[in-house]
Design an enzyme around this catalytic site. Structure first.
Site, PDB file in Angstrom:
ATOM      1  CE1 TYR A 163      -6.308  -3.597   8.483  1.00 16.24           C
ATOM      2  CE2 TYR A 163      -5.378  -5.750   8.095  1.00 16.24           C
ATOM      3  CZ  TYR A 163      -5.438  -4.300   7.830  1.00 16.24           C
ATOM      4  OH  TYR A 163      -4.841  -3.891   6.744  1.00 16.24           O
TER       5      TYR A 163
ATOM      6  CE  LYS B 247      -4.151   3.112   5.129  1.00  9.19           C
ATOM      7  NZ  LYS B 247      -5.032   1.472   4.952  1.00  9.19           N
TER       8      LYS B 247
ATOM      9  CG  ASN C 169     -17.048  25.074 -23.897  1.00 12.00           C
ATOM     10  OD1 ASN C 169     -18.309  25.573 -24.302  1.00 12.00           O
ATOM     11  ND2 ASN C 169     -16.363  24.572 -24.505  1.00 12.00           N
TER      12      ASN C 169
ATOM     13  CB  SER D 122      -0.924  -0.092   1.217  1.00  9.25           C
ATOM     14  OG  SER D 122      -0.336  -0.143   2.426  1.00  9.25           O
TER      15      SER D 122
ATOM     16  CG  ASN E 291      -4.151  -5.104  12.651  1.00 10.07           C
ATOM     17  OD1 ASN E 291      -3.679  -5.036  11.512  1.00 10.07           O
ATOM     18  ND2 ASN E 291      -4.421  -6.329  13.238  1.00 10.07           N
TER      19      ASN E 291
ATOM     20  CD  GLU F 129     -19.405  21.533 -19.216  1.00  9.27           C
ATOM     21  OE1 GLU F 129     -18.601  20.720 -19.729  1.00  9.27           O
ATOM     22  OE2 GLU F 129     -20.012  22.300 -20.033  1.00  9.27           O
TER      23      GLU F 129
ATOM     24  CD  GLN G 225      -2.938  -2.446   1.837  1.00  9.80           C
ATOM     25  OE1 GLN G 225      -2.174  -2.836   2.916  1.00  9.80           O
ATOM     26  NE2 GLN G 225      -2.497  -2.860   0.791  1.00  9.80           N
TER      27      GLN G 225
ATOM     28  CE  LYS H 201     -19.487  25.812 -27.196  1.00  7.42           C
ATOM     29  NZ  LYS H 201     -19.256  24.296 -27.417  1.00  7.42           N
TER      30      LYS H 201
ATOM     31  CB  THR I 281     -41.818  23.802  -9.765  1.00  6.93           C
ATOM     32  OG1 THR I 281     -42.986  24.254 -10.295  1.00  6.93           O
ATOM     33  CG2 THR I 281     -41.768  24.535  -8.159  1.00  6.93           C
ATOM     34  CG  HIS I 282     -42.712  20.194 -12.389  1.00  2.66           C
ATOM     35  ND1 HIS I 282     -42.654  18.700 -12.047  1.00  2.66           N
ATOM     36  CD2 HIS I 282     -43.375  20.599 -11.504  1.00  2.66           C
ATOM     37  CE1 HIS I 282     -43.651  18.745 -11.036  1.00  2.66           C
ATOM     38  NE2 HIS I 282     -43.826  19.903 -10.457  1.00  2.66           N
TER      39      HIS I 282
HETATM   40  N1  ARG Z   1      -1.253  -1.605   5.146  1.00  4.28           N
HETATM   41  C1  ARG Z   1      -2.272  -2.134   5.938  1.00  4.28           C
HETATM   42  C2  ARG Z   1      -3.212  -1.265   5.784  1.00  4.28           C
HETATM   43  O1  ARG Z   1      -3.291  -0.330   5.298  1.00  4.28           O
HETATM   44  C3  ARG Z   1      -1.629  -1.589   7.417  1.00  4.28           C
HETATM   45  C4  ARG Z   1      -2.233  -2.686   8.385  1.00  4.28           C
HETATM   46  C5  ARG Z   1      -1.655  -4.100   7.980  1.00  4.28           C
HETATM   47  N2  ARG Z   1      -1.913  -5.174   9.129  1.00  4.28           N
HETATM   48  C6  ARG Z   1      -1.808  -6.165   8.860  1.00  4.28           C
HETATM   49  N3  ARG Z   1      -1.949  -7.088   9.980  1.00  4.28           N
HETATM   50  N4  ARG Z   1      -1.667  -6.634   7.910  1.00  4.28           N
HETATM   51  O2  ARG Z   1      -4.455  -1.627   6.241  1.00  4.28           O
END
Ligand code: ARG
Length: 467
Positions: free
Chosen positions: A318, A326, A286, A24, A111, A291, A323, A284, A156-157
């Protein structure tokens, strides 16, 4: 044993592309500052509690500060082999201070570490969202005040309904953003909770002091259940959900700005600085940025749906699925901050064609309700008044004239209750200004609501400008 930080029970090694699939670091490098911050608080506590020696704590702290400096100078390089930001930083620390670095992870797991980093990340950024929203609300108030007297058709509408003040229209968005503000403000409550100390899932046997860590990191509260601490992503879901509602609001406004800038409407014109041209059609202009905000609403909704779906089947605690929490969250933060800013710029620089707006209410039938209300006030049951006016409207459409263009004799033929004062009532400005009960579009209401809005903004932390 392999060379991974967790490699003790492993003999077989994964191929690079498999490592890459699991890694990650490609996106969680964005948690670097928070990871260091969390580790510093953790190690300080470990030292204070005598879990590691003061000297060990100092060595680790110094190493982490060093990495902070390197990071600030752009000198840090992360590697996929180290999987994620947590293992990357631990490996950098080991390079700096040797095996004592391994003591940092005492009483902690990745975790609770990743959950802490993620909480901190959002906690640091929500105030910025609130500031940007306040700025945009401020702009809306200013424009509402300046445009309180500008009359436009209300729809409206998508059909002409009744005349309204353009200021009143703008304040509708102020109200939506106020609810957005309150939602993001509340979002802070569920973000401001410390997971660290939950360790892998069950808590730890080390005599840690979680309150001290919470205080050090500026958290308001700490999780009271270790399973919940490491498996909760509600704070991120709330953020994505709040962001989705905000984007839905901005997207509606975008749609209207685009429509109103067309040749057919011509109610507004966006500033050149918030428009783009065409590579083939020289004429034009725009509304690309409006948009784009409308378009980006899709990715924000997608982020919410994505994380809800990731979470929905996960057993406690967990799971690596998490992961996936994010990227969309990071992207959504960038997207909403930029979108709010773009809207602020777009709204404060556009030109309002007040004459066009007013004209659109002059020869239409958006004053038909005024005539019906007028007759109802004279004692006619409203349903009957509605029917009388409906017939006049039909006649007007057939003969190509608006209600106020009909001579009194013609109006009186439809209802003898109509008198000469009707022509004043039929003016759109009059229609607007007669709607005085709270929430109505009368100019004086708009000005009152602007004052109310200003009072609300000035009560915010540090006032509307200096949050
Ligand atoms: N890279 C992991 C995440 O973003 C971190 C936690 C990983 N924990 C594990 N026991 N593999 O969630």
């Amino acid at each position: 044993m392999t060379d991974k930080l967790w490699g003790g029970r492993f003999t077989g090694k994964a191929q690079d592309w498999v490592d890459e699939f699991g890694a990650s670091i490609g996106f969680d490098y964005q948690l670097a500052a928070e990871d260091l911050e969390g580790s510093l608080a953790h190690v300080k506590m470990l030292g204070q509690q005598g879990i590691i020696s003061p000297d060990e704590a100092h060595q680790i702290e110094a190493g982490l500060h060093d990495i902070q400096d390197d990071l600030a100078q752009g000198k840090v390089e992360f590697s996929v082999a180290n999987e994620d930001i947590h293992l990357n930083i631990e490996s950098l620390l080991t390079k700096k201070i040797g095996p004592v670095a391994g003591k940092l992870h005492t009483g902690r797991s990745r975790n609770d570490q990743v959950a802490t980093d993620f909480h901190l990340w959002l906690k640091h950024r929500l105030p910025q969202v609130l500031t940007e929203l306040t700025d945009l609300q401020q702009t809306l108030l200013k424009l509402a005040q300046e445009n309180a007297e500008v009359v436009m058709p209300g729809y409206t509408h998508m059909q002409h309904a009744q005349p309204i003040s353009y200021g009143h229209y703008l304040l509708a968005y102020f109200e939506m953003l106020q609810r957005d503000y309150e939602r993001f403000e509340f979002n802070q409550k569920h973000t401001d909770i410390l997971p660290l100390g939950a360790a892998a899932l069950a808590g730890t046997t080390f005599p840690i002091d979680r309150s001290a860590v919470a205080k050090d990191l500026g958290f308001d509260d700490l999780y009271h259940n270790s399973l919940d601490a490491v498996s909760d992503r509600d704070f991120a879901l709330e953020f994505l959900s709040n962001a989705s509602i905000l984007m839905m609001h901005l997207s509606r406004l975008a749609e209207e700005l685009i429509l109103w800038g067309t040749y057919e409407f011509n109610y507004i014109e966006l500033a050149d600085s918030f428009s783009t041209g065409s590579s083939i059609m020289p004429q034009k202009k725009n509304a690309d940025f409006a948009e784009l905000v409308r378009g980006k609403t899709g990715r924000v909704f997608g982020g919410l749906m994505g994380l809800l779906t990731v979470m929905k089947g996960l057993p406690l605690a967990y799971n690596k699925d998490m992961q996936e929490d994010k990227e969309a969250t990071f992207d959504t933060m960038d997207t909403i901050l930029a979108s709010i800013k773009v809207f602020n710029g777009m709204l404060s620089t556009l030109t309002v064609h007040a004459d066009r707006m007013a004209k659109a209410t002059e020869n239409d039938f958006s004053n038909a309700t005024e005539l019906a209300d007028y007759l109802a006030q004279k004692g006619l049951p409203f349903r009957q008044a509605h029917a009388v006016v409906g017939q006049l409207v039909l006649k007007g459409i057939q003969e190509g004239k608006a209600l106020n263009q009909m001579p009194l004799s013609e109006l009186q033929a439809a209802s003898p209750a109509i008198e000469d004062d009707i022509y004043e009532e039929l003016k759109s400005k009059t229609a607007v200004n007669r709607r005085t009960p709270v929430g109505g579009t009368a100019v004086k209401n708009v000005l009152n609501e602007v004052k109310r809005g200003e009072a609300m903004l000035s009560q915010r932390k540090g006032g509307a400008d200096g949050q």
